[in-house]
Design an enzyme around this catalytic site. Structure first.
Site, PDB file in Angstrom:
ATOM      1  N   HIS A 380       0.843  -1.206   0.000  1.00 43.92           N
ATOM      2  CA  HIS A 380       0.000   0.000   0.000  1.00 43.92           C
ATOM      3  C   HIS A 380       0.880   1.259   0.000  1.00 43.92           C
ATOM      4  O   HIS A 380       0.702   2.162  -0.816  1.00 43.92           O
ATOM      5  CB  HIS A 380      -0.914  -0.015   1.231  1.00 43.92           C
ATOM      6  CG  HIS A 380      -1.716   1.236   1.412  1.00 43.92           C
ATOM      7  ND1 HIS A 380      -3.030   1.343   1.024  1.00 43.92           N
ATOM      8  CD2 HIS A 380      -1.384   2.454   1.928  1.00 43.92           C
ATOM      9  CE1 HIS A 380      -3.473   2.566   1.285  1.00 43.92           C
ATOM     10  NE2 HIS A 380      -2.497   3.254   1.845  1.00 43.92           N
ATOM     11  N   GLU A 381       1.815   1.298   0.920  1.00 39.92           N
ATOM     12  CA  GLU A 381       2.668   2.489   1.037  1.00 39.92           C
ATOM     13  C   GLU A 381       3.519   2.686  -0.208  1.00 39.92           C
ATOM     14  O   GLU A 381       3.727   3.806  -0.676  1.00 39.92           O
ATOM     15  CB  GLU A 381       3.556   2.395   2.284  1.00 39.92           C
ATOM     16  CG  GLU A 381       2.801   2.434   3.605  1.00 39.92           C
ATOM     17  CD  GLU A 381       1.875   3.625   3.739  1.00 39.92           C
ATOM     18  OE1 GLU A 381       2.188   4.696   3.190  1.00 39.92           O
ATOM     19  OE2 GLU A 381       0.807   3.484   4.359  1.00 39.92           O
ATOM     20  N   HIS A 384       1.880   4.521  -2.956  1.00 36.57           N
ATOM     21  CA  HIS A 384       1.963   5.979  -2.851  1.00 36.57           C
ATOM     22  C   HIS A 384       3.272   6.478  -3.477  1.00 36.57           C
ATOM     23  O   HIS A 384       3.297   7.451  -4.216  1.00 36.57           O
ATOM     24  CB  HIS A 384       1.941   6.426  -1.382  1.00 36.57           C
ATOM     25  CG  HIS A 384       0.598   6.298  -0.700  1.00 36.57           C
ATOM     26  ND1 HIS A 384      -0.540   6.883  -1.190  1.00 36.57           N
ATOM     27  CD2 HIS A 384       0.225   5.671   0.451  1.00 36.57           C
ATOM     28  CE1 HIS A 384      -1.564   6.631  -0.367  1.00 36.57           C
ATOM     29  NE2 HIS A 384      -1.120   5.892   0.633  1.00 36.57           N
ATOM     30  N   HIS A 499      -6.801   8.444  12.310  1.00 35.33           N
ATOM     31  CA  HIS A 499      -7.135   9.515  11.365  1.00 35.33           C
ATOM     32  C   HIS A 499      -7.999  10.615  11.969  1.00 35.33           C
ATOM     33  O   HIS A 499      -7.936  11.765  11.540  1.00 35.33           O
ATOM     34  CB  HIS A 499      -7.813   8.926  10.131  1.00 35.33           C
ATOM     35  CG  HIS A 499      -6.897   8.066   9.313  1.00 35.33           C
ATOM     36  ND1 HIS A 499      -6.370   6.883   9.787  1.00 35.33           N
ATOM     37  CD2 HIS A 499      -6.403   8.221   8.066  1.00 35.33           C
ATOM     38  CE1 HIS A 499      -5.592   6.357   8.868  1.00 35.33           C
ATOM     39  NE2 HIS A 499      -5.592   7.132   7.808  1.00 35.33           N
TER      40      HIS A 499
HETATM   41  O1  X8Z Z   1      -4.021   4.563   7.024  1.00 32.70           O
HETATM   42  C1  X8Z Z   1      -3.918   3.710   6.168  1.00 32.70           C
HETATM   43  C2  X8Z Z   1      -2.600   3.538   5.424  1.00 32.70           C
HETATM   44  C3  X8Z Z   1      -1.847   4.798   5.343  1.00 32.70           C
HETATM   45  S1  X8Z Z   1      -2.488   5.913   4.173  1.00 32.70           S
HETATM   46  C4  X8Z Z   1      -1.751   2.550   6.169  1.00 32.70           C
HETATM   47  N1  X8Z Z   1      -4.960   2.887   5.899  1.00 32.70           N
HETATM   48  C5  X8Z Z   1      -6.224   2.988   6.605  1.00 32.70           C
HETATM   49  C6  X8Z Z   1      -6.074   2.649   8.086  1.00 32.70           C
HETATM   50  O2  X8Z Z   1      -5.059   2.069   8.458  1.00 32.70           O
HETATM   51  O3  X8Z Z   1      -6.987   2.934   8.868  1.00 32.70           O
HETATM   52  C7  X8Z Z   1      -4.980   1.842   4.886  1.00 32.70           C
HETATM   53  C8  X8Z Z   1      -6.324   1.198   4.994  1.00 32.70           C
HETATM   54  C9  X8Z Z   1      -7.149   2.012   5.932  1.00 32.70           C
HETATM   55 ZN    ZN Z   2      -2.365   5.282   2.178  1.00 35.22          ZN
END
Ligand code: X8Z
Ligand code: ZN
Length: 638
Positions: A380-381, A384, A499
């Site tokens: 995933h990373e 980016h 987040h």
């Molecule tokens: O935050 C992330 C990535 C970094 S952009 C690891 N994700 C979300 C989370 O961990 O809550 C990826 C999937 C959902």
């Molecule tokens: Zn991400």
């Protein structure tokens, strides 16, 4: 706007920009400052912007990888300096945009609009501006430093790796419940007042620019007035699939933990799903695997057996992208990234990818653990990073994703291919097994509800005294999850998620989980694959790689439907490929579940405690002894 620090920085920096302009008192004349044409202005902007952004990116990196008062102050100061510069440009861009006598090209108008898009920076009161930065930084520090001291071991655990590992691997209801509650006591609960202030300050800032609230500003990044409805339609399409998965998993968990600890409302207690937020359920695959004799689609043990290092995990990901014809990671990437949690200093552990806005300087910050889930997160990373590299030659304003969800979808699309049994076998991490990944489905309601909650909070529909109730209302109604233990007036569970604390929108992940199946299907079609979608592995396929490149290289230079069209031929979000991918799973679940699926809207009044089972057992014993003596019937322990 597309990756972690850019989000943080853009929201924060924009908050600084407006006030700086007031302070330095710009004397901008109509038609452009000092006789510059729009073209000259854009050219100068391009030249001057990169080094300034790079400076702030460095300060941000220092702060996130070593949280000290000094680094926090240095980051704040660097942000202010960049803000002054950005504010000047924002003012100038607006002057050009408002001047009807100028014949701006499409491209000039688009760039100027982006330069003028200052978000929360519209705050003109310096004290409030600084306070907003402090509030976010304080919440982040509480989150990053939080520790839970567990009974009876007495060990104090941080979220990563300690608590995450406990949630992943423990099968002890009480232990899980303690960790779940402890984390919320040590993180979210301590931030309710700060969060309230944050909501107020951010809203006030974007309102100056004409947005209704911060949620509205976030939604504006998708360039469509129907965004909220569009995602609701997608969610409704996916709900039946989730309901069936939920019900199946609930049944398996009841077999493991006993039905007594499950509320009669049909919800699954939140601590039993192998994840602190019940957001992805891959860690309980062993409990829900329908095929007892098949090897699980989890390569954790095999990676450990083979002595994988974190570096090897990143090299494995690098190899896949390279096989498509994309670039390798740069030398600076390997030198400067933080791939493990360092000893002896506080860091922000949540994974993020960084575009330092300097030639070849791209980095990942991640406290990687050797397990399956993190192997996928590494992909995933790195997705980016590949986006950064592909749009590096675009002008500065276009160096971001077509929209935020595109950025989140790139690495995940690759991970879908990596996750196929045939690919995992080909890289020697799986011996047998032909199972399908179910995790993406588990994520959907969670991905959807976080910003349902925040939009409602920012809009003022959910006042502070209702923050936690509304959170659980959504969790119970949409996700079918209930709290591990009863929640009280002081609890603030939304801020137990990264987040929410870090001022980082979430709906992009929900959208990304739809988009990535569109991209995946497109890559498979480009590769000439014709079998069932969920088995497609496009490793080594340069045609698939070319499709990716054609989309990624655009950055945000064109509206997102254009970018999507390059890759998929479609111009809209479409849950079709996702549904197609999961069709076999849904068939299986429907047969298994029959009519037994779903849950009540409302949360249970009193979540059953972990010892409900013991109490029940004791009662049974007691009853049995009575029965044995012939004095009592069976009914008592139905
Ligand atoms: O935050 C992330 C990535 C970094 S952009 C690891 N994700 C979300 C989370 O961990 O809550 C990826 C999937 C959902
Ligand atoms: Zn991400």
């Amino acid at each position: 706007m597309d990756k972690f620090f850019v989000y943080e920085m853009q929201t924060l920096l924009r908050a600084f920009i407006a006030v700086s302009a007031i302070l330095i008192g710009l004397g901008v004349k109509d038609g452009g400052s000092e006789g510059e044409t729009p073209a000259q202005f854009l050219e100068r902007y391009e030249r001057e912007t990169l080094p300034r952004w790079n400076m702030v990116a460095e300060a941000a990196w220092q702060q996130k990888t070593n949280i000290t008062d000094e680094n926090t102050a240095a980051f704040g100061k660097a942000s202010l300096e960049l803000a002054k510069f950005s504010q000047k440009n924002e003012k100038q861009a607006l002057v050009f945009l408002k001047n009807n006598s100028l014949q701006l090209t499409f491209d000039q108008r688009r760039q100027l609009t982006k330069i003028a898009d200052i978000g929360t920076s519209a705050q003109t009161n310096k004290t409030k501006l600084k306070r907003l930065q402090t509030v976010i930084s304080e919440m982040e520090q509480i989150y990053s430093k939080a520790e839970v001291c567990m009974n009876p071991s007495g060990d104090c655990l941080k979220l990563e790796p300690g608590l995450a590992e406990l949630m992943r691997s423990s099968r002890d209801c009480q232990n899980l419940s303690d960790a779940w509650r402890g984390w919320r006591d040590q993180s979210g609960k301590k931030m309710k007042d700060l969060y309230q202030e944050y909501v107020q300050l951010s809203n006030e800032a974007v309102q100056i620019l004409g947005h209704n609230d911060l949620g509205d500003y976030w939604k504006s990044l998708y360039d469509t007035s129907t965004f909220e409805e569009d995602v609701a339609v997608l969610f409704d399409q996916l709900l039946p699939l989730y309901q069936h998965l939920h019900s199946y998993v609930r049944r398996k968990l009841k077999e493991q933990y006993g039905p007594e600890i499950f509320p009669s409302t049909g919800h699954i207690p939140a601590h039993l799903l192998g994840n602190m937020w019940s957001q992805q359920w891959n860690n309980i695959a062993d409990l829900v695997n329908p095929f007892k004799n098949k090897q699980l689609m989890d390569v954790t043990e095999e990676m450990k057996r083979q002595g994988y290092t974190t570096k090897k995990m990143f090299q494995t990901a690098e190899d896949f992208f390279y096989s498509l014809g994309l670039d390798n990671m740069t030398q600076i990437f390997w030198e400067k990234s933080m791939l493990e949690r360092p000893e002896g200093r506080e860091v922000v552990c949540h994974p993020s990818a960084w575009d330092m806005k300097k030639q070849d300087d791209f980095r990942i910050k991640m406290c990687t653990t050797i397990n399956h889930e993190d192997l996928m997160t590494v992909h995933h990373e790195m997705g980016h990073i590949h986006y950064f590299m592909q749009y590096e030659n675009q002008s500065f304003t276009y160096r971001s994703g077509a929209n935020p969800a595109f950025h989140e979808a790139v690495g995940d699309t690759i991970a879908l291919s990596v996750q196929t049994p045939s690919h995992l076998k080909s890289i020697g991490l799986l011996k047998v097994g032909d199972e399908q990944d179910k995790e993406k489905m588990a994520f959907m309601p969670f991905g959807y509800l976080i910003d349902q909650w925040r939009w409602s909070v920012f809009r003022g529909d959910t006042p502070p005294e209702q923050y936690n109730n509304e959170w659980w209302h959504l969790r119970c109604r949409l996700q079918g999850i209930s709290p591990a233990v009863k929640r009280g007036a002081d609890d603030f569970d939304p801020a137990a998620t990264n987040h929410v604390v870090a001022n980082f929108a979430y709906i992009q992940y929900f959208v990304s989980f739809v988009l990535q199946f569109q991209f995946y299907k497109a890559a498979c079609v480009a590769a000439g694959y014709t079998g069932p979608l969920y088995k497609c592995d496009f490793y080594n396929n340069k045609a698939a790689g070319e499709k990716f490149k054609s989309m990624l290289q655009l950055g945000s230079s064109l509206p997102w439907p254009e970018a999507m069209e390059r890759m998929t031929g479609q111009r809209h979000m479409d849950a079709g490929p996702l549904v197609e991918y999961f069709e076999p799973l849904l068939d299986f679940l429907r047969k298994e579940n029959g009519d037994d699926y779903g849950w009540e809207e409302k949360c249970p009044e009193n979540p059953p405690p972990c010892n409900a089972r013991t109490i029940k057992l004791d009662t049974s014993l007691w009853t049995v002894s009575f029965r044995a003596s012939g004095r009592l019937g069976l009914r008592i322990f139905d």
